[in-house]
Design a protein around this motif. Sequence first.
Motif, mmCIF file in Angstrom:
data_model
loop_
_atom_site.group_PDB
_atom_site.id
_atom_site.type_symbol
_atom_site.label_atom_id
_atom_site.label_comp_id
_atom_site.label_asym_id
_atom_site.label_seq_id
_atom_site.Cartn_x
_atom_site.Cartn_y
_atom_site.Cartn_z
ATOM 1 N N UNK A 231 0.819 -1.211 0.000
ATOM 2 C CA UNK A 231 0.000 0.000 0.000
ATOM 3 C C UNK A 231 0.850 1.257 0.000
ATOM 4 N N UNK A 232 0.294 2.277 -0.618
ATOM 5 C CA UNK A 232 1.003 3.538 -0.776
ATOM 6 C C UNK A 232 1.383 4.146 0.568
ATOM 7 N N UNK A 233 2.632 4.524 0.675
ATOM 8 C CA UNK A 233 3.097 5.210 1.877
ATOM 9 C C UNK A 233 3.452 4.313 3.044
ATOM 10 N N UNK A 234 3.100 3.032 2.991
ATOM 11 C CA UNK A 234 3.426 2.121 4.097
ATOM 12 C C UNK A 234 4.890 1.720 4.001
ATOM 13 N N UNK A 235 5.554 1.715 5.139
ATOM 14 C CA UNK A 235 6.964 1.335 5.180
ATOM 15 C C UNK A 235 7.100 -0.076 5.751
ATOM 16 N N UNK A 236 8.087 -0.804 5.247
ATOM 17 C CA UNK A 236 8.374 -2.167 5.695
ATOM 18 C C UNK A 236 9.879 -2.243 5.955
ATOM 19 N N UNK B 186 19.205 0.175 0.268
ATOM 20 C CA UNK B 186 19.886 1.468 0.420
ATOM 21 C C UNK B 186 20.320 2.004 -0.943
ATOM 22 N N UNK B 187 20.757 1.122 -1.830
ATOM 23 C CA UNK B 187 21.118 1.548 -3.187
ATOM 24 C C UNK B 187 19.892 2.105 -3.914
ATOM 25 N N UNK B 188 18.729 1.500 -3.689
ATOM 26 C CA UNK B 188 17.489 2.000 -4.298
ATOM 27 C C UNK B 188 17.104 3.360 -3.712
ATOM 28 N N UNK C 30 16.751 7.136 -5.642
ATOM 29 C CA UNK C 30 15.450 7.802 -5.623
ATOM 30 C C UNK C 30 14.281 6.887 -5.938
ATOM 31 N N UNK C 31 14.506 5.587 -5.900
ATOM 32 C CA UNK C 31 13.444 4.618 -6.181
ATOM 33 C C UNK C 31 12.654 4.326 -4.911
ATOM 34 N N UNK C 32 13.366 4.210 -3.804
ATOM 35 C CA UNK C 32 12.745 4.010 -2.489
ATOM 36 C C UNK C 32 13.051 5.193 -1.599
ATOM 37 N N UNK C 33 12.250 5.315 -0.553
ATOM 38 C CA UNK C 33 12.529 6.252 0.519
ATOM 39 C C UNK C 33 12.679 5.449 1.798
ATOM 40 N N UNK D 63 11.138 1.949 7.993
ATOM 41 C CA UNK D 63 11.486 0.936 7.009
ATOM 42 C C UNK D 63 11.646 1.593 5.654
ATOM 43 N N UNK D 64 11.258 0.874 4.628
ATOM 44 C CA UNK D 64 11.380 1.349 3.255
ATOM 45 C C UNK D 64 9.999 1.426 2.623
ATOM 46 N N UNK D 65 9.861 2.383 1.718
ATOM 47 C CA UNK D 65 8.630 2.522 0.933
ATOM 48 C C UNK D 65 9.005 3.070 -0.437
#
Length: 156
Positions: A19-24, A45-47, A51-54, A62-64
């Motif tokens: 889902x949009x905006x959820x971090x894992x 971290x490379x993503x 600029x692919x992940x935040x 986490x990551x989103x």
Amino acid sequence: MNEGVEWAMHSCLNLAWIGEGRAVTAARLAAYHELPAAYLNKQLQALVRAGILGSVSGPKGGFRLARSLDRITLMDVVTAIEGPDEAFRCTEIRGQGPGAAGPPSAECAIAGAMGRAELAWRRELAGRTLDDVRAQAERQAPGAPDRIRRWLATTG
């Protein structure tokens, strides 16, 4: 190409399905496919750097996804993980050994063929998005997004 590219692409799809905006967390994403969390974290971290992940800090961190799947090409992911260098590097070995007769005067046939193949490969990757892959994955396994969403949403 190292396995990190595959892991990164699956992680992006899984983040889209949660889902949009959820971090894992990296650990949770890694656990889903039984991958080493520390190594997957390096790929994630490379993503982020690309600029692919935040990344989100804190207890719900986490990551989103940083942008939608239709704005992420397969080439974007490959470049983030593997770097921008060409896969084949000609070192001009024609100019070495007993058959060398001075500097080569024409393009190496092998380097030319490999360069053309790599250009075609890069164009294909740049022309396909993760949204294209998501759509195909959902056609092949319609229940996967819900299953992944439920699993990632539970605390591990």
